[in-house]
Scaffold this motif. Sequence first.
Motif, PDB file in Angstrom:
ATOM      1  N   ASN A 122      -4.110   5.250  -6.184  1.00 27.31           N
ATOM      2  CA  ASN A 122      -5.265   4.497  -5.687  1.00 27.31           C
ATOM      3  C   ASN A 122      -5.612   3.346  -6.619  1.00 27.31           C
ATOM      4  N   VAL A 178      -4.020  -4.598  -2.609  1.00 27.96           N
ATOM      5  CA  VAL A 178      -3.384  -4.517  -1.298  1.00 27.96           C
ATOM      6  C   VAL A 178      -4.317  -4.919  -0.163  1.00 27.96           C
ATOM      7  N   GLU A 179      -5.620  -4.851  -0.385  1.00 28.92           N
ATOM      8  CA  GLU A 179      -6.547  -5.257   0.678  1.00 28.92           C
ATOM      9  C   GLU A 179      -6.411  -6.741   0.981  1.00 28.92           C
ATOM     10  N   ARG A 209      -3.280   0.435  -6.173  1.00 29.31           N
ATOM     11  CA  ARG A 209      -3.522  -0.356  -4.955  1.00 29.31           C
ATOM     12  C   ARG A 209      -4.746  -1.259  -5.089  1.00 29.31           C
ATOM     13  N   SER A 262       0.811  -1.219   0.000  1.00 25.62           N
ATOM     14  CA  SER A 262       0.000   0.000   0.000  1.00 25.62           C
ATOM     15  C   SER A 262       0.844   1.269   0.000  1.00 25.62           C
ATOM     16  N   PRO A 268      -1.436  -7.703   1.232  1.00 28.25           N
ATOM     17  CA  PRO A 268      -0.823  -6.468   1.719  1.00 28.25           C
ATOM     18  C   PRO A 268       0.695  -6.392   1.550  1.00 28.25           C
TER      19      PRO A 268
END
Length: 304
Positions: free
Chosen positions: A186, A196-197, A189, A175, A200
């Motif tokens: 954004n 990244v959620e 990511r 992130s 990570p």
Amino acid sequence: MALGLLRRSRSRSASAAARDLSLPLPAGAGAYGCEVVDPMGQPLGGAEVTVTALDSHRVAAQGTTDPYGLFMAALPPGSYSVMVSAEGLTPARSGVDITAGAVLPPARVELLPARQLELPAPGTWLFDPPHTAIRFIAKHVGMAHVHGRFTRFTGGIRVTPDVTDSQVQVRIDASSITTGNRTRDNHLRSADFPDVEHFPYIDFTSTRFVYRGGSRWTLNGTLTMHGTSRSVGLDTTYLGTVNGGYEQELRCAALAKAELHREDFTLNWRSMLARGIAVVGPTVQLELDVQAMYRTAETPTPPE
């Protein structure tokens, strides 16, 4: 005798040409130029030159010297680190300050024969984040290159008495990716990219050090990103050890590069193109500019 005179004459001609070079400057920019020569003082074409901004650790200019050993770039005002390297020769690093409207005389950079540098002492060496940069360069589809970096990471090198058995571990906070554009960052990511959620971290664990001669090594290992692991080889230039820093820590340094293919990590750029999403291209150039500090043989090597 005649050959020596001819060499000196050619060298003087190249140097005179370098002094006379000029570069049209955009408004507010300055210029940096260098003339790279080999150990015989002859112009060295094809040498790699990387100019990095000291405040952001971003690559501001990168390229190779022309057949006459010359390289020039227009740069915004600021302080920069310049790295010059060529196969079989010892890399040279220097600093330069650029001011608006100023065209500096080309710096003469002589690359010396590669020598066997003293290898790091056995034990654990931990990455020093303020003096380490993890950067990438990707070509934006139909446009210029995108330069970015990761700002949060940990890493360490476990050096063994036989260096070829040493190990490197790097963990990157996915992130922390930044390219200087919030909308693009954004998107980078999102699930279209590293996601990244759900993923990570980006992890690299070495499997083998291979000596290539001089200060060159290949660092083979496994890179895990977006839930997928692939074998990767990092072309690495070892820059030696030195006592430095606020408390005169023993440090070692290296520069490592690799080309990554996005589809190897299930990042399908063609699918995004079909959906009309503007993306970077299918390959990414990854670069690690590392300084590591010596600790002890008992210091854990991150990540755990």
